[in-house]
Design an enzyme around this catalytic site. Structure first.
Site, PDB file in Angstrom:
ATOM      1  N   ASP A 280     -11.820  19.691   0.345  1.00 58.05           N
ATOM      2  CA  ASP A 280     -11.270  19.675   1.689  1.00 58.05           C
ATOM      3  C   ASP A 280     -12.052  18.612   2.473  1.00 58.05           C
ATOM      4  O   ASP A 280     -13.007  18.017   1.978  1.00 58.05           O
ATOM      5  CB  ASP A 280     -11.344  21.064   2.330  1.00 58.05           C
ATOM      6  CG  ASP A 280     -10.331  21.213   3.452  1.00 58.05           C
ATOM      7  OD1 ASP A 280      -9.945  22.337   3.790  1.00 58.05           O
ATOM      8  OD2 ASP A 280      -9.896  20.168   3.993  1.00 58.05           O
TER       9      ASP A 280
HETATM   10  C1  GLC Z   1      -8.288  19.882   7.003  1.00 55.69           C
HETATM   11  C2  GLC Z   1      -7.732  21.157   6.399  1.00 55.69           C
HETATM   12  C3  GLC Z   1      -6.886  20.938   5.184  1.00 55.69           C
HETATM   13  C4  GLC Z   1      -6.149  19.627   5.334  1.00 55.69           C
HETATM   14  C5  GLC Z   1      -7.174  18.513   5.289  1.00 55.69           C
HETATM   15  C6  GLC Z   1      -6.549  17.139   5.481  1.00 55.69           C
HETATM   16  O1  GLC Z   1      -9.602  20.074   7.405  1.00 55.69           O
HETATM   17  O2  GLC Z   1      -8.655  22.191   6.095  1.00 55.69           O
HETATM   18  O3  GLC Z   1      -6.006  22.055   5.060  1.00 55.69           O
HETATM   19  O4  GLC Z   1      -5.207  19.466   4.300  1.00 55.69           O
HETATM   20  O5  GLC Z   1      -8.219  18.700   6.221  1.00 55.69           O
HETATM   21  O6  GLC Z   1      -6.029  17.030   6.756  1.00 55.69           O
END
Ligand code: GLC
Length: 746
Positions: A280
């Site tokens: 993430d």
């Molecule tokens: C965010 C979220 C994730 C998302 C990623 C890209 O922090 O936790 O669900 O897909 O970053 O935006």
């Protein structure tokens, strides 16, 4: 197109022979040419820019790295124009390995559908799959290869802002929704130009954050992890999901991003997952504040060993992995495995054959204002709203002449209908249909009266007087209240789930006028509104319904659509009750029944100051018509072994409107080697009934439906007595019992 074949043919002689080669062979031939740094480049993902128009503002450091093959993927870049510009940079690299473009297409790209939690209340798998399919068509037409969806985290805590992103509190149901959404995004398979890679996230148990606080600690038994939180991820694997994203939280003390148990033992080991895992946002680097890594070098080491294949934005991999390999701390075969997984997806997506195959301006235009997509979005929105109250059949609004007052801070709001994970465009104000627009489209502005009444936030009540005055001039009052689009979502957790600001006071002021008051609540989560629930004439929970919100709301309010949605998450009466889910254990002193020792209510599992029951239970939702359930019919009360237990019930439409009813099937394992929930959803059927019509709804149960994880994590069923229950929601059920033995000999 042709020139890329030639380039590839020059680099990879075997291509020139025209032999059909497997993707694995093609991956190997590319990897054999890659330096260690180029391999690690594939594991490196940068953020681009969400601006919809104009040249991408990716900073020069990133552009330089892309040109030198040090980047494998870029996220948050939209449109053909911008993705092409960046892909062209990648084509300047030595090996011309195409980039993957990822984006949070959570519930729509150009056409925004209801938020996932709302959609899940439709209990319509085909429709949820279709919504994802349309999102994939629109996103792929605009250069997106990969969506970071579906979010499949089971959530039982409405304080957690990301409850809006999933399919609610039930594991069995959430697993079905996970599969439907993966199939929708990936279509008939990667390689089709309208398929995008799906991404099951956040692995794992992110929804169990303590205190309902995002990114917070998760600590639960392996049994609970297997029983509640892992199944939707396994369902995504079984649906052939292309990628996974790991989670920010620690799970039992180990950051998910650094958990080899999750990523190597379960996902890539037991489940044989062949795709790749992306971290993430900077979650590799976050292992430092977690106190699990001393620095980014150690974080990189821990993450690659744990099976995290791609580093989203933290630069831990690109800055440290090569050195770790040269120091002998990381085996190169771990790098090779990750890169092989990533390149395999790029080949499957057809990007090596044509890096610009998703950059067709004509296709983008064809999806840009697709009327059919908007119609589907309107249908999904209608089916996602949940009618919670309708006393005196206040709804639907039948009169063709009465004056309708539309009051409240969300009446004319457009953008709030898109929810937190919206993908916004400059012309949104022209495209999004507000409640006001929807009603004006249908009844004409001359029948409508308006007052804002108050803001969503703040204590200013100065608008109340005008609102009450407008209400008095109307025959019926519709008041639209709730949350702003960014009051639920990532990092949007709330300790107080009441309507923000003075909205509840506004509603109660309007109710004192004596007019029929219909309350529309738009939010990304269950809110608490006990007083409104008691005094309002009708309540329609409209979540955030997307681009077509106002048209869908008008369809329901005016009776063109009879609401059929049912809750997939429990609505509490107070934050103090949370977690409050329907499939709880019975405890030794269950509330609401005479305790074994005969003592009175005080010595039971309940609260002194409030009922332990929810305001609205899981599976609850009303219709403009009424349905009567007959007696439960079973084909046997003593199923054995692999027998099929047939459960049937007659459902009759006893009202005056045609309507759909979501009939639900639950079981309870009365006695087992671990305490089992008081009920577990194991089936549902959505049936359309005309007034007076009766249909026999039939469910089939097998011993597969009885299985659970025992204390040794064996997934088994045990013979014994089971309750079988059917009804309109998890609290109003017809029940019978069966004894299911291993063999019929007994
Ligand atoms: C965010 C979220 C994730 C998302 C990623 C890209 O922090 O936790 O669900 O897909 O970053 O935006």
């Amino acid at each position: 197109m042709k020139k890329y074949w030639l380039l590839l043919a020059l680099i990879f002689p075997l291509f020139a022979s025209g032999q059909s080669r497997t993707i694995a062979e093609r991956v190997d031939s590319v990897m054999n040419l890659m330096t260690l740094e180029e391999k690690i480049g594939q594991m490196n993902q940068y953020n681009g820019d969400k601006k919809a128009t104009g040249p991408i503002s990716i900073n020069t450091d990133k552009e330089g790295q892309i040109k030198s093959g040090m980047v494998g993927s870029v996220l948050n870049v939209k449109t053909v124009f911008n993705t092409r510009k960046i892909q062209e940079l990648a084509m300047q690299s030595r090996l011309k390995i195409p980039l993957l473009f990822g984006l949070d297409v959570i519930h729509g790209y150009r056409t925004i559908f209801p938020i996932p939690l709302a959609e899940s209340c439709s209990w319509d798998m085909a429709l949820m799959e279709l919504a994802a399919r349309i999102a994939a068509k629109e996103a792929s037409a605009s250069g997106t290869h990969w969506t970071f969806a579906p979010m499949v985290d089971i959530a039982r805590d409405p304080r957690w802002g990301r409850i809006m992103e999933g399919a609610g509190e039930d594991t069995w149901y959430g697993s079905k929704v996970a599969a439907a959404r993966v199939k929708g995004f990936q279509g008939t398979g990667l390689g089709n130009s309208d398929a995008v890679m799906a991404c099951a996230k956040h692995f794992a148990a992110y929804g169990a954050a303590q205190g309902g606080r995002d990114y917070n600690t998760v600590d639960l038994s392996e049994r609970e992890l297997h029983e509640v939180y892992l199944p939707p991820f396994k369902a995504a694997v079984d649906a052939n999901v292309a990628t996974f994203m790991n989670a920010f939280n620690t799970l039992n003390g180990i950051p998910a991003t650094g958990s080899a148990m999750l990523q190597r033992v379960y996902l890539k080991g037991k489940w044989h997952f062949g795709g790749f895992v992306v971290s993430d946002w900077e979650s590799i680097g976050e292992m430092i504040p977690h106190g699990y890594a001393a620095d980014k070098k150690e974080a990189a080491l821990l993450a690659i060993k744990a099976g995290c294949d791609m580093d989203m934005q933290s630069r831990s991999y690109i800055d440290n992995l090569a050195q770790l390999v040269r120091e002998g701390k990381v085996e190169e075969n771990l790098i090779n495995d990750a890169v092989r997984r990533i390149l395999t997806k790029k080949f499957e997506m057809g990007l090596f054959d044509d890096p610009f195959r998703f950059c067709d301006p004509e296709r983008e235009k064809s999806q840009w204002n697709n009327r059919e997509n908007l119609y589907v979005a309107r249908d999904v929105a209608r089916k996602s709203a949940v009618l919670l109250k309708n006393s005196g059949n206040t709804l639907p609004i039948i009169s063709k002449t009465n004056k309708i007052a539309l009051i409240g801070p969300l009446v004319k709001s457009k953008f709030d209908n898109l929810g937190f994970w919206n993908i916004s465009w400059p012309d949104d104000s022209l495209r999004i249909v507000s409640l006001w627009d929807g009603m004006a489209n249908r009844v004409g502005k001359e029948r409508l009266l308006y007052a804002k009444g108050c803001n969503i936030e703040g204590e200013d009540e100065s608008g109340f007087e005008e609102a009450v005055s407008v209400a008095r001039k109307a025959d019926i009052v519709i008041v639209s209240v709730g949350e702003k689009f960014d009051m639920s979502g990532e990092g949007k957790c709330r300790s107080n789930l009441h309507l923000p600001g003075v909205q509840e006071k506004l509603v109660m002021e309007l109710i004192t006028t004596g007019k029929p008051v219909i309350v529309m609540i738009s939010a990304g989560r269950p809110l608490i509104f006990n007083t409104i629930a008691e005094h309002a004439h009708a309540i329609l929970y409209t979540w955030w319904l997307g681009t077509e919100a106002g048209n869908a709301m008008a369809d329901i309010l005016l009776g063109d659509y009879n609401p059929s949605g049912k809750l997939t998450v429990t609505f509490p009466r107070a934050e103090g009750q949370i977690p409050l889910n329907y499939n709880h254990l019975n405890t030794g002193r269950p509330d609401g029944e005479k305790a074994i020792s005969g003592v009175n209510k005080i010595y039971k599992s309940n609260y002194l100051d409030i009922s332990s029951l929810p305001l609205y239970p899981f599976g609850y939702g009303l219709s403009y018509t009424t349905f009567k359930y007959g007696e439960l019919m079973l084909n046997t009360h003593k199923p054995a072994g692999n027998d099929t237990l047939e459960v049937s019930i007659d459902v009759t439409n006893t009202g005056q409107y045609q309507g759909e009813e979501i009939v639900q099937l639950y079981i309870r394992d009365i006695v087992a080697s671990v305490a089992r929930p008081v009920k577990e959803l194991k089936g549902f059927s959505k049936v359309m009934l005309t007034p007076g019509e009766t249909k026999r709804v039939k469910f089939m149960l097998s011993n597969e439906d009885l299985k659970f994880y025992d204390s040794n994590l064996n997934y088994i069923w045990e013979e014994g007595e089971f309750q079988v229950m059917v009804g309109p929601n998890s609290a109003d059920l017809k029940s019978d019992k069966v004894v299911w033995c291993r063999s019929s000999a007994k």
